[in-house]
Design a protein around this motif. Structure first.
Motif, PDB file in Angstrom:
ATOM      1  N   VAL A  76       0.849  -1.196   0.000  1.00 53.82           N
ATOM      2  CA  VAL A  76       0.000   0.000   0.000  1.00 53.82           C
ATOM      3  C   VAL A  76       0.883   1.244   0.000  1.00 53.82           C
ATOM      4  O   VAL A  76       1.740   1.396   0.864  1.00 53.82           O
ATOM      5  CB  VAL A  76      -0.932   0.013   1.230  1.00 53.82           C
ATOM      6  N   ASP A  77       0.657   2.114  -0.981  1.00 55.86           N
ATOM      7  CA  ASP A  77       1.409   3.372  -1.036  1.00 55.86           C
ATOM      8  C   ASP A  77       0.504   4.599  -1.074  1.00 55.86           C
ATOM      9  O   ASP A  77       0.961   5.707  -1.285  1.00 55.86           O
ATOM     10  CB  ASP A  77       2.356   3.385  -2.236  1.00 55.86           C
ATOM     11  N   ALA A 101      -1.365  -5.430   5.441  1.00 54.75           N
ATOM     12  CA  ALA A 101      -1.161  -4.275   4.573  1.00 54.75           C
ATOM     13  C   ALA A 101       0.162  -3.630   4.958  1.00 54.75           C
ATOM     14  O   ALA A 101       0.377  -3.294   6.122  1.00 54.75           O
ATOM     15  CB  ALA A 101      -2.311  -3.292   4.715  1.00 54.75           C
ATOM     16  N   ALA A 148       3.253  -0.745   4.139  1.00 50.46           N
ATOM     17  CA  ALA A 148       3.768   0.464   3.498  1.00 50.46           C
ATOM     18  C   ALA A 148       5.258   0.531   3.792  1.00 50.46           C
ATOM     19  O   ALA A 148       5.684   0.271   4.921  1.00 50.46           O
ATOM     20  CB  ALA A 148       3.061   1.703   4.022  1.00 50.46           C
ATOM     21  N   GLU A 201       2.733   5.751   7.386  1.00 49.68           N
ATOM     22  CA  GLU A 201       1.687   5.178   8.231  1.00 49.68           C
ATOM     23  C   GLU A 201       0.350   5.888   8.016  1.00 49.68           C
ATOM     24  O   GLU A 201      -0.699   5.248   7.949  1.00 49.68           O
ATOM     25  CB  GLU A 201       2.090   5.252   9.705  1.00 49.68           C
ATOM     26  N   LEU A 205      -1.110   4.707   4.803  1.00 48.77           N
ATOM     27  CA  LEU A 205      -1.567   3.325   4.971  1.00 48.77           C
ATOM     28  C   LEU A 205      -2.892   3.278   5.727  1.00 48.77           C
ATOM     29  O   LEU A 205      -3.848   2.628   5.293  1.00 48.77           O
ATOM     30  CB  LEU A 205      -0.496   2.516   5.711  1.00 48.77           C
ATOM     31  N   ILE A 235      -1.636  -3.857   9.983  1.00 52.12           N
ATOM     32  CA  ILE A 235      -0.811  -2.940   9.208  1.00 52.12           C
ATOM     33  C   ILE A 235       0.626  -2.983   9.696  1.00 52.12           C
ATOM     34  O   ILE A 235       0.900  -3.295  10.852  1.00 52.12           O
ATOM     35  CB  ILE A 235      -1.350  -1.496   9.262  1.00 52.12           C
ATOM     36  N   VAL A 253       4.411  -0.744   8.846  1.00 51.28           N
ATOM     37  CA  VAL A 253       5.219   0.236   8.137  1.00 51.28           C
ATOM     38  C   VAL A 253       6.666  -0.189   8.332  1.00 51.28           C
ATOM     39  O   VAL A 253       7.093  -0.439   9.461  1.00 51.28           O
ATOM     40  CB  VAL A 253       4.985   1.661   8.694  1.00 51.28           C
TER      41      VAL A 253
END
Length: 152
Positions: A16-17, A42, A44, A73, A76, A95, A97
């Motif tokens: 995810v960006d 997910a 980033a 973050e 994301l 999530i 990062v």
């Protein structure tokens, strides 16, 4: 490494960006995870920009690494919230990062994934390119199957 029947299915990893392509990839990954009884991770990635130096001997001030991580973050979390809001019964999403080049971060995460899902193009690519450099690298080198979701 095969998965045992009594173990929870490996996650679906989604890069995810913050782009619209990443939203489409996350939406697809969440639907697939729901079908397989899995979860979504997910991810980033962020990295310090390259600095080549200046002829006057000074370098403009750069934000601390924490600022880059916070920006990643934020993008994301915003993407996950947006996609969750578009789905009736979304899969569970964790999530992460991570510092590093996006392709390498995703390769590392894909080692324990059932699937790696990416958008066809993220931020920073030319609009005429069908696959971005990160997607292209992952398709060629990932340790698990890769799904590249086209631009919506």
């Amino acid at each position: 490494m095969p998965q045992h029947m009594d173990e929870k299915p490996w996650p679906v990893v989604v890069g995810v960006d913050g782009s619209t392509g990443a939203q489409a990839a996350l939406r697809w990954g969440m639907a697939q995870a729901k079908l397989t009884g899995s979860t979504v991770e997910a991810i980033a990635a962020w990295q310090y920009p390259e600095v080549y130096g200046y002829s006057y001997g000074w370098i403009p001030s750069m934000p601390e690494g924490g600022e880059f991580a916070k920006t990643a973050e934020h993008a994301l979390l915003e993407t996950v919230d947006t996609v969750r809001g578009q789905m009736d019964d979304p899969a569970q999403v964790s999530i992460r990062v991570a510092e590093g080049h996006p392709a390498q971060v995703l390769m590392d995460a894909a080692r324990n994934a059932q699937l790696l899902v990416l958008g066809s193009r993220g931020h920073g690519t030319f609009s005429g390119i069908l696959l971005g450099s990160v997607s292209q690298h992952c398709v060629q080198h990932a340790p698990c199957p890769v799904v590249v979701v086209p631009q919506p």
